[in-house]
Design a protein around this motif. Structure first.
Motif, PDB file in Angstrom:
ATOM      1  N   VAL A  36      -3.031  -6.544   6.233  1.00  0.00           N
ATOM      2  CA  VAL A  36      -3.298  -5.252   5.615  1.00  0.00           C
ATOM      3  C   VAL A  36      -4.717  -4.795   5.920  1.00  0.00           C
ATOM      4  O   VAL A  36      -5.634  -5.599   6.032  1.00  0.00           O
ATOM      5  N   GLU A  37      -4.874  -3.479   6.068  1.00  0.00           N
ATOM      6  CA  GLU A  37      -6.180  -2.830   6.128  1.00  0.00           C
ATOM      7  C   GLU A  37      -6.484  -2.341   4.726  1.00  0.00           C
ATOM      8  O   GLU A  37      -5.682  -1.610   4.133  1.00  0.00           O
ATOM      9  N   CYS A  38      -7.624  -2.740   4.177  1.00  0.00           N
ATOM     10  CA  CYS A  38      -7.880  -2.524   2.751  1.00  0.00           C
ATOM     11  C   CYS A  38      -9.108  -1.670   2.475  1.00  0.00           C
ATOM     12  O   CYS A  38     -10.152  -1.841   3.111  1.00  0.00           O
ATOM     13  N   ASP A  39      -8.974  -0.795   1.492  1.00  0.00           N
ATOM     14  CA  ASP A  39     -10.123  -0.107   0.909  1.00  0.00           C
ATOM     15  C   ASP A  39     -10.826  -1.110  -0.005  1.00  0.00           C
ATOM     16  O   ASP A  39     -10.175  -1.815  -0.788  1.00  0.00           O
ATOM     17  N   LEU A  40     -12.133  -1.187   0.103  1.00  0.00           N
ATOM     18  CA  LEU A  40     -12.882  -2.136  -0.716  1.00  0.00           C
ATOM     19  C   LEU A  40     -12.593  -1.929  -2.195  1.00  0.00           C
ATOM     20  O   LEU A  40     -12.502  -2.895  -2.959  1.00  0.00           O
ATOM     21  N   ALA A  58      -2.498 -11.543   5.227  1.00  0.00           N
ATOM     22  CA  ALA A  58      -3.854 -11.554   5.758  1.00  0.00           C
ATOM     23  C   ALA A  58      -4.521 -10.195   5.581  1.00  0.00           C
ATOM     24  O   ALA A  58      -3.860  -9.163   5.469  1.00  0.00           O
ATOM     25  N   VAL A  59      -5.842 -10.205   5.572  1.00  0.00           N
ATOM     26  CA  VAL A  59      -6.633  -8.970   5.519  1.00  0.00           C
ATOM     27  C   VAL A  59      -7.269  -8.778   6.893  1.00  0.00           C
ATOM     28  O   VAL A  59      -8.168  -9.522   7.275  1.00  0.00           O
ATOM     29  N   SER A  60      -6.776  -7.804   7.632  1.00  0.00           N
ATOM     30  CA  SER A  60      -7.293  -7.588   8.982  1.00  0.00           C
ATOM     31  C   SER A  60      -8.629  -6.858   8.972  1.00  0.00           C
ATOM     32  O   SER A  60      -9.439  -7.016   9.876  1.00  0.00           O
ATOM     33  N   GLY A  61      -8.862  -6.036   7.945  1.00  0.00           N
ATOM     34  CA  GLY A  61     -10.122  -5.318   7.870  1.00  0.00           C
ATOM     35  C   GLY A  61     -10.319  -4.671   6.511  1.00  0.00           C
ATOM     36  O   GLY A  61      -9.349  -4.426   5.790  1.00  0.00           O
ATOM     37  N   ILE A  62     -11.580  -4.424   6.163  1.00  0.00           N
ATOM     38  CA  ILE A  62     -11.924  -3.769   4.896  1.00  0.00           C
ATOM     39  C   ILE A  62     -12.847  -2.601   5.219  1.00  0.00           C
ATOM     40  O   ILE A  62     -13.815  -2.744   5.967  1.00  0.00           O
ATOM     41  N   TYR A  63     -12.547  -1.447   4.647  1.00  0.00           N
ATOM     42  CA  TYR A  63     -13.357  -0.266   4.908  1.00  0.00           C
ATOM     43  C   TYR A  63     -13.866   0.324   3.589  1.00  0.00           C
ATOM     44  O   TYR A  63     -13.253   0.174   2.528  1.00  0.00           O
ATOM     45  N   THR A  64     -15.000   0.993   3.659  1.00  0.00           N
ATOM     46  CA  THR A  64     -15.539   1.725   2.517  1.00  0.00           C
ATOM     47  C   THR A  64     -16.594   2.701   3.025  1.00  0.00           C
ATOM     48  O   THR A  64     -17.080   2.569   4.152  1.00  0.00           O
TER      49      THR A  64
END
Length: 230
Positions: A36-40, A58-64
């Motif tokens: 998943v691509e996740c918002d912080l 899994a967490v592929s990336g985190i954005y904010t």
């Protein structure tokens, strides 16, 4: 290779169907989505973090988003990096905000680039890759292809996450972002038999401009198992 989906999409699916998030994740995994691509902001909720761990999502990336014009932003950067390390994320995306009405483009994106560069410096200690994408908003200085290229030139440690759909917003060619130019050229046809199925294939060639082998990441099969492709 892992295919990823936005966590927000799974949260909305859970809300719309009334199913627990774990059940929605299980359905996504059945469809081949394992990251998943996740918002912080979403990952600040312990229940969500626990569900992701328990379902082996899994967490592929985190954005904010950040406003690098303001002092004290490094506290938020540390929160992002700490959370990414905790969730074993593949990368972080610090969106540097949008251009405000009346702001000078050159001065503002210089501040943004300096902020992104600082994030890259801090991320080194965590072993995390920092990326930016071609954001869809016309007010994003890093949105159009030229703007994204400028940020990549100014911040050598910065990586790139291309969103091919966003190029349409700016009426730009997604292939140009990869240095691919010209129309695909017909290269021939072929037949391949795999698992008792006969596959008929047509090949095309795209010419590459201004790139060499060192500009691409060549991965063997075992490496693809750890990569997520949104």
């Amino acid at each position: 290779m892992k295919l990823s989906v936005f966590l927000d999409h799974l949260l909305r699916a859970a809300e719309q169907t009334g199913l627990p998030l774990a059940d929605v994740i299980a359905r996504a995994q059945q469809e081949g989505l394992h990251a998943v691509e996740c918002d912080l902001a979403a990952l600040e909720q312990e229940t969500i973090r626990r569900t992701l761990r328990e379902t082996n999502m899994a967490v592929s990336g985190i954005y904010t988003s950040f406003d690098f014009r303001l002092k004290g932003y490094e506290k938020g950067v540390k929160r992002l990096l700490d959370r990414a390390a905790e969730m074993n994320a593949g990368c972080v995306m610090p969106l540097p905000g949008l251009l405000r009405e009346g702001e000078d483009l050159e001065a503002t994106r210089r501040v943004m680039a300096d902020g992104v560069s600082r994030v890259c410096e801090l991320a080194k200690a965590y072993g995390l890759q920092v990326v930016l994408e071609d954001f869809g908003s016309p007010r994003a200085p890093f949105g159009p292809l030229q703007g994204l290229s400028w940020f990549l030139e100014q911040v050598p440690a910065l990586g790139c996450a291309l969103d091919s759909g966003n190029f349409r917003i700016h009426a730009q060619d997604a292939l140009a972002a990869w240095g691919l130019t010209g129309e695909p050229a017909f290269a021939g046809t072929g037949t391949h038999i795999f698992t008792h199925v006969e596959w008929h294939m047509t090949g095309y060639v795209l010419r590459v401009r201004g790139r060499g082998p060192e500009d691409f990441v060549w991965a063997r099969g075992e490496a693809l198992a750890s990569l997520a492709v949104p």
